[in-house]
Design an enzyme around this catalytic site. Structure first.
Site, PDB file in Angstrom:
ATOM      1  N   ARG A  36     -15.456  -7.520 -31.286  1.00 19.82           N
ATOM      2  CA  ARG A  36     -14.992  -8.824 -30.828  1.00 19.82           C
ATOM      3  C   ARG A  36     -15.699  -9.902 -31.648  1.00 19.82           C
ATOM      4  O   ARG A  36     -16.927  -9.902 -31.760  1.00 19.82           O
ATOM      5  CB  ARG A  36     -15.298  -9.031 -29.341  1.00 19.82           C
ATOM      6  CG  ARG A  36     -14.605  -8.045 -28.424  1.00 19.82           C
ATOM      7  CD  ARG A  36     -13.109  -8.320 -28.377  1.00 19.82           C
ATOM      8  NE  ARG A  36     -12.429  -7.408 -27.482  1.00 19.82           N
ATOM      9  CZ  ARG A  36     -11.580  -6.469 -27.871  1.00 19.82           C
ATOM     10  NH1 ARG A  36     -11.302  -6.318 -29.160  1.00 19.82           N
ATOM     11  NH2 ARG A  36     -10.986  -5.693 -26.984  1.00 19.82           N
ATOM     12  N   ARG A  63      -9.022 -34.658 -38.544  1.00 17.03           N
ATOM     13  CA  ARG A  63      -9.537 -33.350 -38.132  1.00 17.03           C
ATOM     14  C   ARG A  63      -9.432 -32.382 -39.296  1.00 17.03           C
ATOM     15  O   ARG A  63      -8.336 -32.020 -39.722  1.00 17.03           O
ATOM     16  CB  ARG A  63      -8.764 -32.833 -36.917  1.00 17.03           C
ATOM     17  CG  ARG A  63      -9.007 -33.648 -35.665  1.00 17.03           C
ATOM     18  CD  ARG A  63     -10.471 -33.672 -35.305  1.00 17.03           C
ATOM     19  NE  ARG A  63     -10.699 -34.175 -33.958  1.00 17.03           N
ATOM     20  CZ  ARG A  63     -11.885 -34.235 -33.406  1.00 17.03           C
ATOM     21  NH1 ARG A  63     -12.961 -33.860 -34.078  1.00 17.03           N
ATOM     22  NH2 ARG A  63     -12.014 -34.685 -32.180  1.00 17.03           N
ATOM     23  N   SER A 113     -10.036 -21.594 -25.135  1.00 17.77           N
ATOM     24  CA  SER A 113      -9.475 -20.435 -25.857  1.00 17.77           C
ATOM     25  C   SER A 113     -10.295 -19.189 -25.552  1.00 17.77           C
ATOM     26  O   SER A 113     -11.034 -18.699 -26.409  1.00 17.77           O
ATOM     27  CB  SER A 113      -9.474 -20.683 -27.364  1.00 17.77           C
ATOM     28  OG  SER A 113      -8.654 -21.768 -27.703  1.00 17.77           O
ATOM     29  N   GLU A 140     -22.913 -40.583 -36.456  1.00 18.26           N
ATOM     30  CA  GLU A 140     -22.919 -40.950 -37.879  1.00 18.26           C
ATOM     31  C   GLU A 140     -21.713 -40.428 -38.642  1.00 18.26           C
ATOM     32  O   GLU A 140     -21.229 -41.070 -39.558  1.00 18.26           O
ATOM     33  CB  GLU A 140     -24.148 -40.374 -38.588  1.00 18.26           C
ATOM     34  CG  GLU A 140     -25.449 -40.861 -38.165  1.00 18.26           C
ATOM     35  CD  GLU A 140     -26.580 -40.283 -39.016  1.00 18.26           C
ATOM     36  OE1 GLU A 140     -26.389 -39.308 -39.770  1.00 18.26           O
ATOM     37  OE2 GLU A 140     -27.662 -40.857 -38.922  1.00 18.26           O
ATOM     38  N   GLU A 142     -18.752 -39.754 -37.454  1.00 19.90           N
ATOM     39  CA  GLU A 142     -17.532 -39.971 -36.675  1.00 19.90           C
ATOM     40  C   GLU A 142     -16.846 -41.260 -37.121  1.00 19.90           C
ATOM     41  O   GLU A 142     -17.424 -42.341 -37.040  1.00 19.90           O
ATOM     42  CB  GLU A 142     -17.918 -40.050 -35.191  1.00 19.90           C
ATOM     43  CG  GLU A 142     -16.790 -39.964 -34.237  1.00 19.90           C
ATOM     44  CD  GLU A 142     -17.302 -39.758 -32.828  1.00 19.90           C
ATOM     45  OE1 GLU A 142     -16.784 -38.853 -32.165  1.00 19.90           O
ATOM     46  OE2 GLU A 142     -18.208 -40.487 -32.376  1.00 19.90           O
TER      47      GLU A 142
END
Length: 186
Positions: A36, A63, A113, A140, A142
């Site tokens: 996994r 994004r 998720s 900073e 962003e």
């Protein structure tokens, strides 16, 4: 019958600022082994900020994972400075929009998720917004633009694939349900 996987071995392959990446060897319910690949995350908070005139505040942000700018409800990670998710939400609302809210209520919380990540997201509704003269500074790294949309405008953005992330799509359907309930109760 409960199906459960037993962890045989767990290996952290990378530890970043936001996430950790693990590969676990597991024993399946049928006795076979498998791997996994997991992403561990501290959790996050998103806010649906409603203005007094019935609009909602969104942020436009690039994004990297999808290589485009999208419109989202304000959100951020729960970090070590926050004692509770509501503190994270209040901080993120002020940092990203410059507003505080008199009404700040939890609407829902869920795993984003769970097939590969343990990220847990809290979604709050913020109303009776107050513009702050000197709000908390943005991160900073962003860069975002504040956009106030009406209900119809937000749905146009959704139809134009400008609103595409799960938390913001949830916010649109929540908003729709809220309006329908208000109309039904008139």
């Amino acid at each position: 019958m409960e199906y459960k996987e037993e962890t045989i071995k767990s290996n952290c392959i990378y530890k970043g600022n936001i996430t950790e990446y693990w590969v676990d060897d597991v024993l399946l319910p049928n006795g076979k082994k498998s791997k996994r690949e997991l992403v561990k995350h501290a959790g996050a908070v998103a806010i649906m900020p409603f203005t007094d005139d019935g609009k909602m505040i969104f942020v436009k942000q690039f994004r990297k994972a999808i290589e485009k700018s999208i419109f989202e409800i304000p959100a951020g990670m729960i970090d070590k400075t926050d004692g509770t998710p509501i503190e994270t939400g209040r901080r993120e609302l002020e940092e990203e929009t410059g507003f505080q809210a008199r009404i700040f209520e939890l609407e829902t919380a869920f795993y984003t998720s769970p097939g590969f990540s343990n990220e847990f997201l809290y979604i709050y509704r913020a109303e009776e917004l107050i513009k702050i003269e000197n709000p908390l500074p943005k991160d900073e790294d962003e860069f975002l633009e504040i956009v106030v949309l009406s209900y119809d405008e937000a749905w146009e953005y959704y139809n134009e694939n400008l609103i595409v992330d799960a938390k913001t799509v949830f916010a649109l359907f929540y908003w729709k349900m809220k309006i329908e309930l208000e109309q039904k109760n008139k």
